[in-house]
Motif scaffolding. Structure first.
Motif, PDB file in Angstrom:
ATOM      1  N   GLU A  78      46.846   4.736  52.061  1.00 33.40           N
ATOM      2  CA  GLU A  78      45.794   5.723  52.253  1.00 33.40           C
ATOM      3  C   GLU A  78      44.585   5.342  51.392  1.00 33.40           C
ATOM      4  N   THR A  79      44.016   4.197  51.686  1.00 34.56           N
ATOM      5  CA  THR A  79      42.866   3.702  50.921  1.00 34.56           C
ATOM      6  C   THR A  79      41.596   4.067  51.657  1.00 34.56           C
ATOM      7  N   PRO A  80      40.681   4.812  51.045  1.00 32.28           N
ATOM      8  CA  PRO A  80      39.449   5.185  51.746  1.00 32.28           C
ATOM      9  C   PRO A  80      38.678   3.956  52.185  1.00 32.28           C
ATOM     10  N   ARG A  81      38.101   4.051  53.353  1.00 29.65           N
ATOM     11  CA  ARG A  81      37.344   2.921  53.872  1.00 29.65           C
ATOM     12  C   ARG A  81      35.993   2.882  53.175  1.00 29.65           C
ATOM     13  N   PRO A  82      35.600   1.771  52.559  1.00 28.90           N
ATOM     14  CA  PRO A  82      34.334   1.709  51.810  1.00 28.90           C
ATOM     15  C   PRO A  82      33.134   1.595  52.738  1.00 28.90           C
ATOM     16  N   GLY A  83      32.036   2.193  52.291  1.00 25.19           N
ATOM     17  CA  GLY A  83      30.756   1.995  52.954  1.00 25.19           C
ATOM     18  C   GLY A  83      30.567   2.770  54.239  1.00 25.19           C
ATOM     19  N   ARG A  84      31.461   3.679  54.577  1.00 24.22           N
ATOM     20  CA  ARG A  84      31.289   4.390  55.847  1.00 24.22           C
ATOM     21  C   ARG A  84      31.151   5.903  55.650  1.00 24.22           C
ATOM     22  N   GLY A  85      31.235   6.403  54.433  1.00 26.09           N
ATOM     23  CA  GLY A  85      31.074   7.814  54.178  1.00 26.09           C
ATOM     24  C   GLY A  85      32.162   8.624  54.861  1.00 26.09           C
ATOM     25  N   GLU A  86      31.761   9.719  55.468  1.00 28.85           N
ATOM     26  CA  GLU A  86      32.710  10.611  56.124  1.00 28.85           C
ATOM     27  C   GLU A  86      32.733  10.437  57.640  1.00 28.85           C
ATOM     28  N   ASP A  87      32.114   9.402  58.145  1.00 28.09           N
ATOM     29  CA  ASP A  87      32.112   9.182  59.592  1.00 28.09           C
ATOM     30  C   ASP A  87      33.524   8.926  60.086  1.00 28.09           C
ATOM     31  N   ILE A  88      33.832   9.478  61.268  1.00 25.66           N
ATOM     32  CA  ILE A  88      35.128   9.267  61.908  1.00 25.66           C
ATOM     33  C   ILE A  88      34.911   8.378  63.129  1.00 25.66           C
ATOM     34  N   ALA A  89      35.583   7.237  63.146  1.00 27.97           N
ATOM     35  CA  ALA A  89      35.468   6.297  64.264  1.00 27.97           C
ATOM     36  C   ALA A  89      36.748   6.355  65.093  1.00 27.97           C
ATOM     37  N   VAL A  90      36.581   6.333  66.397  1.00 28.65           N
ATOM     38  CA  VAL A  90      37.727   6.325  67.312  1.00 28.65           C
ATOM     39  C   VAL A  90      38.048   4.869  67.624  1.00 28.65           C
ATOM     40  N   ILE A  91      39.307   4.500  67.440  1.00 26.62           N
ATOM     41  CA  ILE A  91      39.695   3.104  67.594  1.00 26.62           C
ATOM     42  C   ILE A  91      40.961   3.004  68.446  1.00 26.62           C
ATOM     43  N   ASP A  92      41.153   1.822  69.008  1.00 28.10           N
ATOM     44  CA  ASP A  92      42.414   1.418  69.613  1.00 28.10           C
ATOM     45  C   ASP A  92      43.085   0.455  68.639  1.00 28.10           C
ATOM     46  N   VAL A  93      44.269   0.776  68.199  1.00 25.82           N
ATOM     47  CA  VAL A  93      44.965  -0.024  67.193  1.00 25.82           C
ATOM     48  C   VAL A  93      45.749  -1.130  67.887  1.00 25.82           C
ATOM     49  N   LEU A  94      45.461  -2.378  67.562  1.00 26.43           N
ATOM     50  CA  LEU A  94      46.227  -3.528  68.013  1.00 26.43           C
ATOM     51  C   LEU A  94      47.041  -4.022  66.825  1.00 26.43           C
ATOM     52  N   ALA A  95      48.235  -3.440  66.706  1.00 27.44           N
ATOM     53  CA  ALA A  95      49.087  -3.734  65.540  1.00 27.44           C
ATOM     54  C   ALA A  95      49.907  -4.989  65.790  1.00 27.44           C
ATOM     55  N   PRO A  96      50.220  -5.743  64.749  1.00 24.23           N
ATOM     56  CA  PRO A  96      51.028  -6.961  64.925  1.00 24.23           C
ATOM     57  C   PRO A  96      52.394  -6.646  65.506  1.00 24.23           C
ATOM     58  N   ALA A  97      52.927  -7.610  66.234  1.00 27.94           N
ATOM     59  CA  ALA A  97      54.230  -7.420  66.867  1.00 27.94           C
ATOM     60  C   ALA A  97      55.336  -7.238  65.836  1.00 27.94           C
ATOM     61  N   GLU A  98      55.117  -7.719  64.572  1.00 27.93           N
ATOM     62  CA  GLU A  98      56.136  -7.573  63.542  1.00 27.93           C
ATOM     63  C   GLU A  98      56.408  -6.122  63.180  1.00 27.93           C
ATOM     64  N   PHE A  99      55.472  -5.223  63.535  1.00 23.89           N
ATOM     65  CA  PHE A  99      55.632  -3.814  63.204  1.00 23.89           C
ATOM     66  C   PHE A  99      56.466  -3.071  64.241  1.00 23.89           C
ATOM     67  N   PHE A 100      56.908  -3.774  65.260  1.00 25.11           N
ATOM     68  CA  PHE A 100      57.646  -3.147  66.356  1.00 25.11           C
ATOM     69  C   PHE A 100      59.014  -3.811  66.500  1.00 25.11           C
ATOM     70  N   PHE A 101      59.920  -3.074  67.072  1.00 28.20           N
ATOM     71  CA  PHE A 101      61.242  -3.607  67.380  1.00 28.20           C
ATOM     72  C   PHE A 101      61.226  -4.103  68.817  1.00 28.20           C
ATOM     73  N   GLU A 102      61.559  -5.391  68.994  1.00 31.02           N
ATOM     74  CA  GLU A 102      61.521  -5.994  70.325  1.00 31.02           C
ATOM     75  C   GLU A 102      62.933  -6.251  70.820  1.00 31.02           C
ATOM     76  N   ARG A 103      63.197  -5.760  72.023  1.00 31.97           N
ATOM     77  CA  ARG A 103      64.471  -6.035  72.691  1.00 31.97           C
ATOM     78  C   ARG A 103      64.170  -6.856  73.935  1.00 31.97           C
ATOM     79  N   ARG A 104      64.854  -7.999  74.061  1.00 33.40           N
ATOM     80  CA  ARG A 104      64.659  -8.844  75.235  1.00 33.40           C
ATOM     81  C   ARG A 104      65.765  -8.551  76.242  1.00 33.40           C
ATOM     82  N   LEU A 105      65.330  -8.132  77.447  1.00 33.50           N
ATOM     83  CA  LEU A 105      66.274  -7.766  78.490  1.00 33.50           C
ATOM     84  C   LEU A 105      66.252  -8.816  79.590  1.00 33.50           C
ATOM     85  N   THR A 106      67.411  -9.143  80.093  1.00 34.01           N
ATOM     86  CA  THR A 106      67.540 -10.054  81.226  1.00 34.01           C
ATOM     87  C   THR A 106      68.171  -9.273  82.373  1.00 34.01           C
ATOM     88  N   LEU A 107      67.429  -9.124  83.446  1.00 30.60           N
ATOM     89  CA  LEU A 107      67.859  -8.291  84.567  1.00 30.60           C
ATOM     90  C   LEU A 107      67.891  -9.130  85.839  1.00 30.60           C
TER      91      LEU A 107
END
Length: 337
Positions: free
Chosen positions: A60-89
């Motif tokens: 929870e580190t405040p973002r520097p240089g942007r004041g109180e502005d709220i920006a809407v973003i799409d988060v592209l998080a690394p695949a390491e943060f997710f659990f991947e299951r490989r299915l063969t069908l």
């Protein structure tokens, strides 16, 4: 299970449709909030404006240089943060990947569906099998990321798995950013429906009007045909009446009269001719009698009269004991003079 599957399919279709529509059109007509895509990396070094340190997710580190502005973003998080299951069908499961992967998730993992977000990646066909990645993340972790990003001045619209293939959207929080967008969508859908209905009506109305007019003209044509048949029958009845009237007039005015015929015969016959029988019709008269001189001369004398036509001997001529000739003469009757 059915509701969950339907929701997943709906979200997938919505995402696919959203990718085809420009962002400004989605924001204007579909109630889709605009967002800036940001990638997060595990390194603490910031290399570009569209790539942030992973600290923004984990701390929870405040973002520097942007004041109180709220920006809407799409988060592209690394695949390491997710659990991947490989299915063969099998290939037969091509149209049921969502259902089969959900069934496999419920039966082979300890995850509860209410505690996770999950999405399938792009399926890959390899030989006689279909390989697909199933990405899973805990809702608790995502809630922490959103909370930390909000502290840093960001609001998350969508969460993507930033894998080596195309990023896969695993969660959509647009309703949290614009709570009233469902009403906005319904309003736009109603307006579009009204406009489409108006255009459809404007397109179909000329044909409908022409069809109604054609029916009216057909009914009028049938009525006129019926009236024409009735008038034709009336005309034929009038012609028949006129013909009967003309025949009656002819019969009354032009038919030979017995009295006139007898008078004419009396004038035309010589004094030595005696008539014993006279048969009268409207078309001819037959005389039977005796001629003092010659029956042939009697025929000739009758032919000179204008009221008789085609005088002829219609029976044998015989001589009596007194020396006269017995005859039968037929005369055609015409107009008397």
């Amino acid at each position: 299970m059915i509701g969950r599957t339907f929701g997943d399919v709906k979200a997938k279709l919505t995402g696919w449709a959203g990718s085809l529509v420009p962002e400004w059109a989605g924001a204007m007509f579909w109630g889709q909030p605009k967002a800036v895509p940001l990638r997060f990396r595990t390194s603490h070094l910031k290399r570009a404006d569209d790539i942030l340190s992973i600290d923004a997710l984990s701390q929870e580190t405040p973002r520097p240089g942007r004041g109180e502005d709220i920006a809407v973003i799409d988060v592209l998080a690394p695949a390491e943060f997710f659990f991947e299951r490989r299915l063969t069908l099998p290939p037969s499961a091509r149209g049921k990947l969502e259902e089969m992967s959900l069934l496999d998730l419920r039966s082979r993992t300890p995850f509860e569906l209410n505690n996770i977000y999950w999405r399938l990646g792009k399926p890959i066909v390899r030989g006689d099998a279909i390989e697909v990645s199933q990405w899973i993340v805990r809702r608790e972790d995502v809630a922490g990321w959103k909370r930390n990003l909000k502290k840093n001045g960001f609001r998350v619209r969508k969460l993507y798995v930033d894998n080596e293939n195309a990023p896969t959207a695993i969660a959509d929080f647009s309703d949290e950013i614009l709570p009233g967008r469902q009403s906005f969508r319904r309003l736009n859908a109603a307006l579009v429906s009204v406009a489409a209905l108006a255009l459809l009506t404007a397109w179909l109305y000329p044909g409908w009007a022409a069809r109604s007019e054609t029916r009216a003209l057909q009914l009028e044509l049938e009525t006129l045909r019926s009236e024409a048949l009735l008038e034709r029958r009336k005309v034929e009845d009038i012609r028949k009446a006129e013909a009967q009237k003309a025949a009656f007039v002819d019969a009354v005015l032009l038919r030979p009269l017995l009295l006139d015929t007898v008078r004419e015969l009396t004038v035309s016959l010589e004094d030595d001719i005696w008539v014993s029988t006279l048969t009268f019709t409207t078309s001819r008269v037959v005389l039977t009698g005796e001629a003092g001189k010659s029956a042939a001369e009697t025929v000739l004398s009758l032919g000179k009269r204008s009221g008789f036509g085609n005088p002829r001997l219609s029976g044998p001529v015989s001589r009596t004991a007194r020396g006269s000739e017995r005859f039968e003469i037929t005369l055609d009757l015409g107009a008397t003079g």
